[in-house]
Scaffold this active site. Structure first.
Site, PDB file in Angstrom:
ATOM      1  N   LYS A  35      -3.513   0.204  -7.193  1.00  0.00           N
ATOM      2  CA  LYS A  35      -4.918   0.398  -7.606  1.00  0.00           C
ATOM      3  C   LYS A  35      -4.957   1.215  -8.891  1.00  0.00           C
ATOM      4  O   LYS A  35      -4.635   0.676  -9.944  1.00  0.00           O
ATOM      5  CB  LYS A  35      -5.687   0.985  -6.438  1.00  0.00           C
ATOM      6  CG  LYS A  35      -5.829  -0.098  -5.360  1.00  0.00           C
ATOM      7  CD  LYS A  35      -6.294   0.359  -4.022  1.00  0.00           C
ATOM      8  CE  LYS A  35      -6.362  -0.874  -3.110  1.00  0.00           C
ATOM      9  NZ  LYS A  35      -6.309  -0.553  -1.702  1.00  0.00           N
ATOM     10  N   SER A  71     -13.016   2.717   1.165  1.00  0.00           N
ATOM     11  CA  SER A  71     -12.757   1.633   0.222  1.00  0.00           C
ATOM     12  C   SER A  71     -13.967   0.760  -0.070  1.00  0.00           C
ATOM     13  O   SER A  71     -14.089   0.227  -1.164  1.00  0.00           O
ATOM     14  CB  SER A  71     -11.600   0.772   0.733  1.00  0.00           C
ATOM     15  OG  SER A  71     -11.886   0.256   2.013  1.00  0.00           O
ATOM     16  N   HIS A 124      -7.893   5.017  -2.747  1.00  0.00           N
ATOM     17  CA  HIS A 124      -8.901   4.951  -3.815  1.00  0.00           C
ATOM     18  C   HIS A 124      -9.199   6.314  -4.431  1.00  0.00           C
ATOM     19  O   HIS A 124     -10.083   6.424  -5.273  1.00  0.00           O
ATOM     20  CB  HIS A 124     -10.195   4.328  -3.283  1.00  0.00           C
ATOM     21  CG  HIS A 124      -9.990   2.930  -2.795  1.00  0.00           C
ATOM     22  ND1 HIS A 124     -10.083   1.833  -3.628  1.00  0.00           N
ATOM     23  CD2 HIS A 124      -9.647   2.451  -1.584  1.00  0.00           C
ATOM     24  CE1 HIS A 124      -9.828   0.740  -2.932  1.00  0.00           C
ATOM     25  NE2 HIS A 124      -9.556   1.090  -1.678  1.00  0.00           N
TER      26      HIS A 124
HETATM   27  C1  LIG Z   1      -5.898  -1.332  -0.577  1.00  0.00           C
HETATM   28  C2  LIG Z   1      -5.792  -0.387   0.556  1.00  0.00           C
HETATM   29  C3  LIG Z   1      -4.644  -0.334   1.329  1.00  0.00           C
HETATM   30  C4  LIG Z   1      -3.541  -1.350   1.184  1.00  0.00           C
HETATM   31  O1  LIG Z   1      -2.771  -1.088   0.085  1.00  0.00           O
HETATM   32  P1  LIG Z   1      -1.908  -2.286  -0.523  1.00  0.00           P
HETATM   33  O2  LIG Z   1      -0.885  -1.603  -1.335  1.00  0.00           O
HETATM   34  O3  LIG Z   1      -2.855  -3.113  -1.303  1.00  0.00           O
HETATM   35  O4  LIG Z   1      -1.345  -3.017   0.644  1.00  0.00           O
HETATM   36  C5  LIG Z   1      -4.538   0.635   2.296  1.00  0.00           C
HETATM   37  N1  LIG Z   1      -5.544   1.509   2.504  1.00  0.00           N
HETATM   38  C6  LIG Z   1      -6.674   1.472   1.795  1.00  0.00           C
HETATM   39  C7  LIG Z   1      -7.754   2.469   2.079  1.00  0.00           C
HETATM   40  C8  LIG Z   1      -6.844   0.515   0.813  1.00  0.00           C
HETATM   41  O5  LIG Z   1      -7.973   0.441   0.137  1.00  0.00           O
END
Ligand SMILES: *Cc1c(COP(=O)(O)O)cnc(C)c1O
Length: 395
Positions: free
Chosen positions: A236, A176, A204
């Site tokens: 995302k 990330s 991602h």
């Molecule tokens: C953003 C993210 C999460 C958390 O996801 P949310 O739905 O925002 O709680 C989990 N793992 C990774 C690698 C992330 O980048």
């Protein structure tokens, strides 16, 4: 009792103070804040779907049909047809037998790990895994073993040294904060040799990489035997909210029995699921978004190389510019803000000490001209910084 103000002051002095910026209006490549418009390069909204008319219209339809809230947990009375259909669509998308919706990715990782592991078990994690995977290990009660970043050889050594037991290997698919992709084709056989379950959090990667956006696991050609636990997030690239874990029927049934962050929480609003189904259709159909995103990344990397900016070796829309110390990251972020460009500084403990950065991200909704504006602004703020440093050295 600790004095909170003293602790806050110390944080501020270290350049580590965190605060929020109020955004006034929808997500997009331009956002409004405090009456000013900014060009944003820091959202995880990689495909430009958070304010897509079809997704927004589906959200409205979902509200009309299901109302505002789900009213209960999935096992009580909160699991609607909208949730159920989305689970089936997500399972088909990632080519797994089943998928289970969670409210957030953070909860999916916590609940998934705690359901699969307990005291006496071991979880092996990449050093730069997302905080939620590390916290998941902690909550599960299993022993956490961290292996060197993207190093399947180091993972294997640590598996060899561990006494027999239940093993889970967990990694981000796309990291990330660095944007590089986990060596899944190397990790999978190592996990298999040591009878460890492999869990990939592709927050991602899904929507962004792989055939039709199926993510880094599909890009690596790995199936549900090689990667039995696949985590995806919907806030995302999908532009909405929520997350899911996909895998075998037995995996999903186990989660339904044991994942406490799923059992003991209200199901997400059904309208979110309806909107996400619409977003999924765009994710699958719009290969042009991924192609354009790749073109933008290539343009940025070429331009940054010309400016002599050292970027990480990332092929994804996450293109961090490492500044080293946190104060410098803050100063550059502030200077860019004055140029009308929004890029938040990412500092420890989110990233390792000495690797504070501007985490630059791209969206399919950006234009090439906007990438050029970013490059011009970076050139300007870095030149200004150099001039100031030279000036200080003279004094
Ligand atoms: C953003 C993210 C999460 C958390 O996801 P949310 O739905 O925002 O709680 C989990 N793992 C990774 C690698 C992330 O980048």
């Amino acid at each position: 009792m600790r004095d909170l103000q003293t602790l806050l002051d110390a944080r501020r002095a270290d350049g580590l103070y965190r605060s929020r910026q109020v955004i006034d209006g929808p997500q997009g490549v331009t956002v409004r804040s405090e009456g000013r418009e900014y060009l944003s390069f820091c959202s995880n909204e990689y495909l430009g779907l958070a304010n897509h008319p079809e997704v927004v219209a589906a959200f409205h339809r979902g509200l009309d049909e299901f109302g505002a809230g789900s009213g209960a947990a999935h096992l009580v009375a909160g699991h609607t047809r909208a949730h159920h259909e989305l689970e089936e669509e997500l399972a088909a998308f990632v080519q797994r037998p089943r998928a289970l919706l969670f409210s957030t990715g953070y909860m999916a990782n916590l609940g998934g790990m705690a359901a699969l592991l307990g005291r006496g078990d071991r979880v092996f994690e990449d050093h730069t895994n997302h905080a939620s995977l590390l916290d998941g290990a902690r909550l599960s009660g299993a022993r956490l073993v961290r292996y060197r970043h993207a190093d399947a050889g180091d993972l294997e050594q640590r598996l060899l040294r561990a006494p027999d037991g239940e093993f889970l290997v967990a990694t981000d698919g796309v990291f990330s904060m660095d944007g590089d992709i986990a060596p899944l084709c190397e990790l999978a056989p190592v996990a298999q040799r040591h009878a460890a379950r492999l869990m990939v959090d592709d927050a991602h990667g899904l929507g962004v990489t792989g055939p039709h956006g199926r993510g880094s696991v599909a890009a690596a050609g790995l199936d549900s035997c090689q990667v039995p636990v696949l985590v995806g997030t919907l806030g995302k690239a999908f532009g909405t909210f929520g997350a899911f874990i996909a895998g075998s029927d037995e995996l999903v049934e186990t989660l339904i029995q044991q994942a406490r962050t799923w059992i003991y929480t209200t199901a997400p609003p059904p309208a979110v699921a309806v909107a996400t189904s619409a977003a999924l259709r765009r994710v699958m159909a719009d290969d042009w978004r991924r192609k354009h995103l790749q073109d933008l990344v290539a343009r940025f990397r070429a331009g940054a190389a010309q400016l002599g900016l050292g970027l990480c070796d990332s092929p994804t829309p996450i293109q961090p510019l490492i500044t080293g110390d946190a104060g410098r990251a803050m100063r550059l972020s502030k200077a860019l803000c004055e140029e009308g460009i929004l890029i938040t500084a990412i500092r420890p403990p989110t990233v390792a000490e000495g690797t504070a950065r501007l985490r630059i991200t791209f969206s399919a909704a950006h234009t090439e001209a906007q990438v050029d504006l970013l490059l011009d602004a970076l050139e300007k703020v870095i030149a200004t910084e150099c001039a100031e440093l030279a000036h200080k050295a003279e004094l």
